[in-house]
Each structure stands twice: as C-alpha cells, then as structure tokens.
Design an enzyme around this catalytic site. Structure first.
Site, PDB file in Angstrom:
ATOM      1  CE1 TYR A 160      -3.802   2.444   0.453  1.00 32.05           C
ATOM      2  CE2 TYR A 160      -2.432   3.357   2.193  1.00 32.05           C
ATOM      3  CZ  TYR A 160      -3.523   3.457   1.355  1.00 32.05           C
ATOM      4  OH  TYR A 160      -4.335   4.570   1.404  1.00 32.05           O
ATOM      5  CE  LYS A 164      -3.459   5.290  -1.901  1.00 28.13           C
ATOM      6  NZ  LYS A 164      -4.460   5.885  -2.830  1.00 28.13           N
TER       7      LYS A 164
END
Length: 235
Positions: A160, A164
C-alpha cells in the site's frame, strides 16, 4: 457548476466526497464497479451513476465516452484504492507478500489512476478550469516511515505505501506534462473506512474535506503539490 467524476464512489471517502460536491451544486458522476451498490449510492446522493472499474481498460474508456457525450468534464477525482489485509483485518506479513499481491494493489491504486488520466485528460483539456485530484496517503512518505519517532514508522504494510509513493510521482510528472491542468495529490488522513476496518481516528467528513477543497480550486490554484487539511506537505 463543474462536471466532476469520482472513482470508488459507493462508500467511504468517495461517497462522502460525492455528497459534499453534490451539495455544493456540482454535477457529479459517481463511478463504481458494482452496478447495484453504485447506483443505489448515486441515487441516495443525487449524483449520476456511471459503471466504472479502474482495473479494466474497456470500462474506463466506456465511461470516458459517456461523460464526453454528456457534455465533458472539469474535474477528475482519482479516489479508488485498496489496502491488502488478512481476513481478520491484520496486515499481511512481509514474508507473505508476493508479486501477484503487489500487482493487484498497484492495478487499482496506480495503474487505475493512469488508466483514468489517459482516458479523461483529453476531456479535461477542453475545460476552462481542469483539475485532477489524486487521493494519496501520508503512508507514502518515506521520511516518516523511516523515522522511529514518527507514528507512521510502525505501519508494517509493504504494497500500500509503495503504491501511494508511486501516486506521488505520477502527480509530479503529470503536472509537468499538462501545465494547464491543476494536478495535485492529497492525504485525507487516517480516516475510519472499510479500507482500514474503521481503525482510523477521523470521520469521513473530516477526511473528505481536503479532497473536496482541492477539487474546487481555480485555474490560478497550485499544481504538482501534495496537500492535507493543514496545507502543503513537502514532498
């Protein structure tokens, strides 16, 4: 009134962002990959439902054609995102992270944004005040994850934050490539949503604030930046 499309609209930050932008008087296309849930959410919001799966090229292209036929677009909000978790909500240990898992996360969080930008930037180029908001995360900041004194240091997930961090780079490079479009990334903060099993300490109203604010900037607004509710986040 601006014409705005939001991905991942049927719950969480996407739903609340759509709610606030509809309330502000904008025409909102509420994009969701689940037709039943997406249409139900759009009806509740007073938005225009549009079937949209950011992991599918044909779906994204079909959505762009529909928006074009309806009159065009002023604002793209790239909100759709996933964070991999175990069935009990726990994080996936680094030893269990595979290339297939990373590919699935990046397909939504990174490649999904690229698909949307590729399909919708030609429409945005015709707008008098085109804007892109890429929903990022404070978990993308390597200086924080690498600092033992920062709470983010204890966040263990692999894919994750990597995805990002890639969103940050997309934002910078697309902003340079399209100087007439205001393209920025935002960090909504640690917001209680299904994404994190409602572990966040902020409400969706608080989290959506910066997304809504940046979606409504004018042609003289910033571009190529990263923002949270307090202001500019240094890259």
């Amino acid at each position: 009134m601006a014409s705005i499309i939001i991905t991942g609209e049927n719950k969480g930050l996407g739903f609340e962002t759509a709610r606030q932008l509809v309330a502000a008087g904008h025409k909102v296309y509420a994009g969701a990959r689940d037709a039943e849930r997406g249409r139900q959410a759009a009806d509740e919001l007073g938005a225009n439902f549009i079937l949209l799966d950011v992991t599918d090229d044909a779906s994204v292209q079909a959505a762009a054609k529909k928006v074009e036929a309806d009159g065009g677009l002023d604002v793209l909000v790239n909100n759709a995102g996933i964070e991999p978790r175990q069935d009990d909500g726990g994080f996936i240990p680094a030893s269990d992270v595979t290339a297939d898992l990373a590919r699935r996360v990046f397909d939504t969080n990174v490649f999904g944004q690229i698909r949307m930008l590729h399909a919708f930037l030609p429409l945005l180029a015709r707008s008098a005040a085109p804007v892109v908001v890429n929903v990022g995360s404070g978990a993308s900041l390597m200086r924080d994850l690498n600092n033992p004194d920062n709470p983010a240091h204890h966040y263990p997930d692999i894919t994750y934050p990597a995805s990002k961090a890639a969103v940050n780079m997309l934002t910078v490079q697309y902003a340079k490539a399209y100087p007439t479009v205001r393209i920025n990334a935002v960090d909504p903060g640690f917001t209680a949503t299904d994404l994190n099993f409602h572990a966040g300490h902020q409400t969706v109203e608080e989290g959506a604030d910066i997304i809504v604010r940046m979606a409504q900037i004018g042609p003289d607004g910033p571009t190529g930046g990263f923002f949270d509710a307090r202001g500019v986040i240094p890259w």
